[in-house]
Design a protein around this motif. Structure first.
Motif, PDB file in Angstrom:
ATOM      1  N   UNK A 101      29.549  12.663  10.682  1.00  0.00           N
ATOM      2  CA  UNK A 101      29.884  13.647   9.658  1.00  0.00           C
ATOM      3  C   UNK A 101      29.067  13.357   8.400  1.00  0.00           C
ATOM      4  N   UNK A 102      28.709  14.417   7.694  1.00  0.00           N
ATOM      5  CA  UNK A 102      27.927  14.238   6.469  1.00  0.00           C
ATOM      6  C   UNK A 102      28.756  13.521   5.414  1.00  0.00           C
ATOM      7  N   UNK A 103      28.118  12.587   4.719  1.00  0.00           N
ATOM      8  CA  UNK A 103      28.729  11.859   3.604  1.00  0.00           C
ATOM      9  C   UNK A 103      27.742  11.885   2.435  1.00  0.00           C
ATOM     10  N   UNK A 104      28.211  11.561   1.226  1.00  0.00           N
ATOM     11  CA  UNK A 104      27.285  11.568   0.087  1.00  0.00           C
ATOM     12  C   UNK A 104      26.114  10.597   0.300  1.00  0.00           C
ATOM     13  N   UNK A 105      24.946  11.012  -0.126  1.00  0.00           N
ATOM     14  CA  UNK A 105      23.753  10.175   0.007  1.00  0.00           C
ATOM     15  C   UNK A 105      23.805   9.010  -0.963  1.00  0.00           C
ATOM     16  N   UNK A 106      23.086   7.972  -0.612  1.00  0.00           N
ATOM     17  CA  UNK A 106      22.915   6.791  -1.458  1.00  0.00           C
ATOM     18  C   UNK A 106      21.410   6.553  -1.560  1.00  0.00           C
ATOM     19  N   UNK A 107      20.961   5.684  -2.485  1.00  0.00           N
ATOM     20  CA  UNK A 107      19.522   5.419  -2.569  1.00  0.00           C
ATOM     21  C   UNK A 107      18.962   4.969  -1.214  1.00  0.00           C
ATOM     22  N   UNK A 108      17.770   5.451  -0.905  1.00  0.00           N
ATOM     23  CA  UNK A 108      17.155   5.195   0.396  1.00  0.00           C
ATOM     24  C   UNK A 108      15.665   4.895   0.220  1.00  0.00           C
ATOM     25  N   UNK A 109      15.099   4.076   1.112  1.00  0.00           N
ATOM     26  CA  UNK A 109      13.659   3.828   1.035  1.00  0.00           C
ATOM     27  C   UNK A 109      12.819   4.990   1.562  1.00  0.00           C
ATOM     28  N   UNK A 110      13.459   6.016   2.158  1.00  0.00           N
ATOM     29  CA  UNK A 110      12.708   7.114   2.754  1.00  0.00           C
ATOM     30  C   UNK A 110      12.687   8.341   1.865  1.00  0.00           C
ATOM     31  N   UNK A 111      11.490   8.813   1.542  1.00  0.00           N
ATOM     32  CA  UNK A 111      11.409  10.022   0.721  1.00  0.00           C
ATOM     33  C   UNK A 111      11.837  11.254   1.507  1.00  0.00           C
ATOM     34  N   UNK A 112      11.764  11.212   2.847  1.00  0.00           N
ATOM     35  CA  UNK A 112      12.119  12.383   3.652  1.00  0.00           C
ATOM     36  C   UNK A 112      13.625  12.552   3.852  1.00  0.00           C
TER      37      UNK A 112
END
Length: 161
Positions: free
Chosen positions: A141-152
């Motif tokens: 299930x979708x959850x709020x995003x967090x900082x990620x190393x991927x720009x995509x």
């Protein structure tokens, strides 16, 4: 066209590292730009994926490796947290639409369950509708995003086991 071949799911062995890289470069470069963090994981899975019970599963039809998925341990056991990232999911274009991604995903989730992992998460991109639909079909299930190393990455999904 019906196929009578069966798909086998097998765990990582160093001989499959080139397949791991080939399958992922193929899809990432089709839709996005291959990033530094991709290359780290693809070139050195023993360093960036496999430690702490990480695993990579491969789908084979006959002798052809047609898909893969990685499970990266992202938990912090000293804080009592267990979590794995489902990452580097790839199925070769010729083998897509045959349920291979779902088989890989279910094998990865089962592996996490066997280890007693509480949460499996993934990052993806909203343009990858077939992948997102498959992830949702197995319980992500979708959850709020967090900082990620991927720009995509523009969507984060998780599953509580």
């Amino acid at each position: 066209m019906e196929t009578t071949t069966s798909t086998s799911i097998i765990p990582y062995s160093p001989e499959y590292q080139p397949d791991f890289k080939r399958l992922n470069i193929e899809w990432i470069s089709r839709y996005f730009t291959v990033e530094q963090h991709d290359l780290e994981q693809l070139d050195q899975p023993e360093v960036y994926v496999l430690p702490n019970n990480g695993q990579i599963f491969f789908a084979k039809i006959d002798n052809d490796v047609v898909g893969c998925v990685a499970m990266v341990n992202t938990g912090t056991p000293d804080r009592g947290e267990t979590g794995f990232e489902l990452a580097k999911m790839a199925v070769s274009p010729a083998a897509q639409g045959k349920g291979i991604g779902k088989l890989l995903c279910l094998a990865a989730i089962d592996y996490a369950r066997q280890l007693g992992v509480k949460t499996v998460w993934l990052e993806s991109n909203r343009i990858l509708t077939p992948a997102l639909t498959m992830y949702a079909s197995v319980g992500f299930r979708e959850v709020p995003s967090v900082p990620t190393p991927y720009s995509r990455a523009d969507i984060r999904m998780e599953m509580i086991l």
